[in-house]
Design an enzyme around this catalytic site. Structure first.
Site, PDB file in Angstrom:
ATOM      1  N   ASP A   1       0.907  -1.179  -0.116  1.00  0.00           N
ATOM      2  CA  ASP A   1       0.163   0.234   0.341  1.00  0.00           C
ATOM      3  C   ASP A   1       0.566   1.207   0.075  1.00  0.00           C
ATOM      4  O   ASP A   1       1.991   1.290   0.579  1.00  0.00           O
ATOM      5  CB  ASP A   1      -1.190   0.039   1.218  1.00  0.00           C
ATOM      6  CG  ASP A   1      -1.709  -0.910   0.941  1.00  0.00           C
ATOM      7  OD1 ASP A   1      -2.269  -1.275   0.286  1.00  0.00           O
ATOM      8  OD2 ASP A   1      -2.891  -1.725   2.270  1.00  0.00           O
ATOM      9  N   SER A   2       0.269   2.871  -0.502  1.00  0.00           N
ATOM     10  CA  SER A   2       1.247   3.850  -0.886  1.00  0.00           C
ATOM     11  C   SER A   2       1.271   3.450   0.991  1.00  0.00           C
ATOM     12  O   SER A   2       2.768   4.678   1.290  1.00  0.00           O
ATOM     13  CB  SER A   2       0.673   4.510  -1.683  1.00  0.00           C
ATOM     14  OG  SER A   2      -1.140   4.705  -1.275  1.00  0.00           O
TER      15      SER A   2
END
Length: 351
Positions: free
Chosen positions: A122-123
């Site tokens: 995930d970012s």
């Protein structure tokens, strides 16, 4: 009087006779200076030419080395960029160091720099991102079947649409009666093979588009059906309400955000992920193997590939290229924009 005039004439001769010699010396000096300047300029041009030639030779050698790299290594992904954006940044840095692309590369047969990552992070998360380069991109799918380890900090009492702190709060519930024993008591329910519903904000796709992209557009997206996932171990590391820290080792396709959300529901409250760090993927650990961005050089990647090759099963070890195979690789590279190819195991490749 005659003696005086003779003295004057003699004195005048002493003052004026050197003049022609001085003019001649000045002209000679000027000519010499001009010659010296011309020589210096010529030498400077020759030196620049040599330097330029040496630079091209160096770049050619780096390009050859870059295009000969094959294998799997790991980089340290910081919070912020997506996994795809980070991969693109890595590729651009390596190509720039090798002087690629440039006009010279297009004059010969084009070669392709293949690079990809196995397993989206995930970012908002940080940690180990496994990368394949060259023929190593074919090894990424097998890497996904291995275990992953995470340290997750959850926050009780708040639910968000993304299941982490980057989303909008959708629900709030009390958590003041939840104890450490309560959390430890339910963790066994999330161990082994369990059924898990993936988050709506995820890299999973519908009709070729990511669910997260559809959600951001405001489109109505139905949740994917629950699917079996594996949790090898889970433990509570710390509890300071409303925050709790988990150490989780799981298999492929597992979402920590869904786990934390489900734990909140099991406790008759709600929860979201505040911080997430992937500390291990397969044999690659954050501390020992993940290259930080200041180490994203051709030499550092080559050393990491050599070091990491010993971590891989024998059947995944790549055979070394024959010497003659790299002779013509140096002057060619086809540079294209990032192109993600998503398979069922969430492997990203860029060409």
């Amino acid at each position: 009087m005659a003696a005086a005039e003779a003295a004057v004439v003699s004195s005048s001769s002493l003052e004026t006779d050197p003049a022609p010699e001085t003019a001649e010396s000045a002209e000679t000096a000027a000519t010499t200076a001009a010659t010296t300047a011309a020589t210096a300029a010529a030498m400077a041009v020759a030196a620049a030419a040599r330097t330029g030639c040496e630079a091209r030779v160096l770049k050619a050698a780096l390009a050859t080395k870059l295009l000969s790299l094959s294998g799997v290594f790991a980089v340290h992904k910081p919070k912020g960029p997506t996994s795809a954006e980070l991969l693109n940044r890595l590729k651009e840095k390596l190509l720039a160091e090798a002087g690629m692309p440039s006009p010279e590369w297009t004059k010969r047969k084009k070669q392709t720099l293949k690079i990809g990552h196995g397993g989206t992070l995930d970012s908002a998360a940080r940690g180990v991102l496994v990368v394949g380069i060259g023929r190593g991109t074919k090894m990424l799918t097998s890497m996904l079947s291995g275990s992953k380890r995470y340290i997750a900090i959850g926050e009780l009492g708040k639910a968000t649409d993304t299941l982490d702190s980057t989303g909008k709060v959708t629900e709030e519930k009390p958590y003041d009666k939840i104890t450490q024993e309560d959390i430890e008591g339910i963790l066994q329910k999330f161990t082994g093979t369990i059924m898990q519903v993936p988050p709506l904000y995820s890299a999973l796709k519908k009709d070729g588009q990511r669910l997260s992209t559809l959600m951001k557009r405001g489109e109505v997206v139905e949740a994917k059906p629950a699917r079996p996932v594996t949790v090898y171990s889970i433990s509570l590391q710390n509890f300071q309400p409303p925050f709790f820290t988990l150490d989780v080792e799981c298999g492929g396709g597992f979402y920590i955000r869904s786990l934390v959300s489900d734990i909140g529901k099991e406790l008759s409250s709600c929860a979201n992920v505040l911080e997430l760090t992937r500390t291990k993927q397969g044999p690659f650990t954050l501390e020992e193997h993940a290259l930080p961005e200041d180490k994203w050089t051709i030499d550092d990647v080559a050393q990491s590939l050599e070091h990491c090759s010993s971590l891989l099963p024998a059947e995944l070890t790549l055979k070394k290229s024959k010497p003659e195979e790299s002779n013509e690789q140096v002057l060619s590279c086809e540079y294209m924009t990032l192109n993600e190819t998503k398979g069922k195991d969430d492997v990203n490749k860029t060409f």
